[in-house]
Design an enzyme around this catalytic site. Structure first.
Site, PDB file in Angstrom:
ATOM      1  N   LYS A  67      26.334  41.514  41.374  1.00 16.58           N
ATOM      2  CA  LYS A  67      27.012  42.672  41.939  1.00 16.58           C
ATOM      3  C   LYS A  67      27.938  43.245  40.883  1.00 16.58           C
ATOM      4  O   LYS A  67      28.688  42.509  40.245  1.00 16.58           O
ATOM      5  CB  LYS A  67      27.823  42.320  43.187  1.00 16.58           C
ATOM      6  CG  LYS A  67      28.395  43.580  43.869  1.00 16.58           C
ATOM      7  CD  LYS A  67      29.284  43.245  45.056  1.00 16.58           C
ATOM      8  CE  LYS A  67      30.685  42.877  44.606  1.00 16.58           C
ATOM      9  NZ  LYS A  67      31.634  42.817  45.751  1.00 16.58           N
ATOM     10  N   ASN A 159      51.940  46.655  57.712  1.00 12.77           N
ATOM     11  CA  ASN A 159      51.439  47.322  56.523  1.00 12.77           C
ATOM     12  C   ASN A 159      52.534  48.251  56.016  1.00 12.77           C
ATOM     13  O   ASN A 159      53.321  48.794  56.808  1.00 12.77           O
ATOM     14  CB  ASN A 159      50.186  48.141  56.849  1.00 12.77           C
ATOM     15  CG  ASN A 159      49.448  48.603  55.599  1.00 12.77           C
ATOM     16  OD1 ASN A 159      48.723  47.828  54.984  1.00 12.77           O
ATOM     17  ND2 ASN A 159      49.630  49.849  55.208  1.00 12.77           N
ATOM     18  N   MET A 220      43.173  36.420  51.357  1.00  8.65           N
ATOM     19  CA  MET A 220      41.956  37.124  50.947  1.00  8.65           C
ATOM     20  C   MET A 220      42.199  38.235  49.927  1.00  8.65           C
ATOM     21  O   MET A 220      41.250  38.843  49.447  1.00  8.65           O
ATOM     22  CB  MET A 220      41.282  37.729  52.183  1.00  8.65           C
ATOM     23  CG  MET A 220      41.000  36.730  53.307  1.00  8.65           C
ATOM     24  SD  MET A 220      39.994  35.322  52.812  1.00  8.65           S
ATOM     25  CE  MET A 220      38.426  36.131  52.500  1.00  8.65           C
ATOM     26  N   ASP A 223      42.154  38.485  43.974  1.00  5.27           N
ATOM     27  CA  ASP A 223      40.848  38.298  43.343  1.00  5.27           C
ATOM     28  C   ASP A 223      40.882  38.710  41.876  1.00  5.27           C
ATOM     29  O   ASP A 223      39.857  38.906  41.249  1.00  5.27           O
ATOM     30  CB  ASP A 223      39.764  39.076  44.082  1.00  5.27           C
ATOM     31  CG  ASP A 223      40.029  40.573  44.117  1.00  5.27           C
ATOM     32  OD1 ASP A 223      41.078  41.017  43.580  1.00  5.27           O
ATOM     33  OD2 ASP A 223      39.199  41.315  44.675  1.00  5.27           O
ATOM     34  N   LYS A 227      47.453  39.086  40.907  1.00  4.19           N
ATOM     35  CA  LYS A 227      47.620  39.369  42.330  1.00  4.19           C
ATOM     36  C   LYS A 227      48.238  38.165  43.044  1.00  4.19           C
ATOM     37  O   LYS A 227      47.970  37.011  42.696  1.00  4.19           O
ATOM     38  CB  LYS A 227      46.288  39.727  42.984  1.00  4.19           C
ATOM     39  CG  LYS A 227      45.801  41.137  42.676  1.00  4.19           C
ATOM     40  CD  LYS A 227      44.588  41.477  43.530  1.00  4.19           C
ATOM     41  CE  LYS A 227      44.125  42.901  43.333  1.00  4.19           C
ATOM     42  NZ  LYS A 227      42.976  43.225  44.206  1.00  4.19           N
ATOM     43  N   GLY A 294      40.326  32.703  49.524  1.00  7.39           N
ATOM     44  CA  GLY A 294      39.042  33.391  49.421  1.00  7.39           C
ATOM     45  C   GLY A 294      39.057  34.398  48.288  1.00  7.39           C
ATOM     46  O   GLY A 294      39.569  35.507  48.437  1.00  7.39           O
TER      47      GLY A 294
END
Length: 323
Positions: A67, A159, A220, A223, A227, A294
């Protein structure tokens, strides 16, 4: 070559289908029948974009491919989503490229699926209150996937964007759930049986002292190098599970606790695939705080792309081109 458009991918792969496919690929990883190759992820130096390539092979399927894509932060003004990616599959017997699949929706649904699989195997079975920190595009995938594995009755969320939080709340209520918008991350953590962080943050949003005993956390958002969503002290004291250890300590949430020396390679109880295969314990007590880091692995993307290709063949969808 079969080409599957974004619209077709959405029609071909459901949340439930994605959960089953990703769970199978995690199990294959634990059984050493599937392997992710080293990730390439770099700043483009143009349009403030980040571009990456993830590749791997599941020899048990077999599925081979990659990907490619990333994050273009100015796309919203162009009427496009900021996350853009495509999956290229190869015939494992010949090496010939055989399918090109639009992967924007599939990336979202496979990320939700990974989180839901961890929730299924690690959260307390009676968990009914979901907390979500981050109400962007990924939040609804997380919500729908969680509902596929746990009987959620109430959702607390926060948020930075009030507009995004309101829009997410409408989705929650349309699904027949109680929605509680919070003014900060601490209030979300205080109520959650299952806590999901899904933001692009580069500093801790959740402190150790905010999380109740027995909470399951799906981290999650991290990545990429830099971060961060969780207090490293929280990471260091939780029961740690990963999709892949090498990615967790290099680009995942665990990178910060690892770099600070708070955890080592031996701090991980195991991969979620090992839990699925019965190779390691999952949750051991009702009061344990469990954490799934994850990071997103190539095999998740290949599993859902292959699912789309097989479904397209059955339904006569996609476009075949000579290549």
């Amino acid at each position: 070559m079969l080409i599957i458009s974004e619209q077709e991918a959405r029609a071909l792969v459901s949340v439930e289908d994605a959960i089953a496919a990703v769970e199978q690929c995690f199990a294959a990883m634990a059984a050493q029948e599937a392997r992710n190759y080293p990730v390439v992820r770099e700043g483009v130096g143009y349009q403030d974009a980040v571009f990456g390539v993830k590749a791997g092979c599941d020899s048990s399927a077999p599925i081979l491919g990659l990907k490619a894509g990333g994050y273009w932060p100015h796309n919203m003004g162009k009427g496009l989503s900021n996350h853009q990616s495509s999956t290229l599959l190869f015939d494992a017997d010949t090496g010939r490229a055989c399918a090109l699949v639009s992967a924007n929706y599939l990336t979202g649904v496979r990320t939700g699926a990974a989180s839901a699989i961890a929730t299924k195997h690690l959260s307390r079975p009676d968990s009914s209150v979901l907390g979500i920190i981050g109400a962007g595009a990924q939040s609804q995938y997380q919500l729908r996937a969680t509902l596929a594995v746990r009987a959620i009755r109430r959702v607390h969320a926060w948020n930075r964007s009030a507009e995004n939080l309101t829009a997410f709340g409408r989705i929650v209520e349309q699904l027949g759930l109680e929605f509680v918008p919070e003014s900060g991350a601490q209030a979300v953590a205080a109520h959650a049986d299952i806590l999901i962080t899904v933001t692009p943050s580069q500093k801790a949003l959740v402190e150790k002292s905010w999380v109740r005993p027995g909470t399951h956390i799906n981290a999650m958002g991290a990545d990429t190098r830099g971060k961060q969503e969780l207090d490293p002290a929280l990471v260091a004291t939780a029961a740690l599970f990963v999709d892949e250890t090498a990615q967790a300590i290099s680009i995942g949430e665990c990178q910060h606790a690892y770099d600070a020396g708070l955890i080592t390679d031996r701090s991980f109880r195991g991969s979620i695939g090992a839990v699925i295969e019965g190779l390691c314990d999952g949750r051991r007590t009702a009061d344990e705080i469990t954490l799934f880091d994850g990071t997103g692995v190539a095999l998740q993307d290949l599993a859902v792309a292959d699912l789309a290709v097989r479904a397209a063949a059955k339904r006569g969808l996609g476009s075949n081109v000579d290549y």
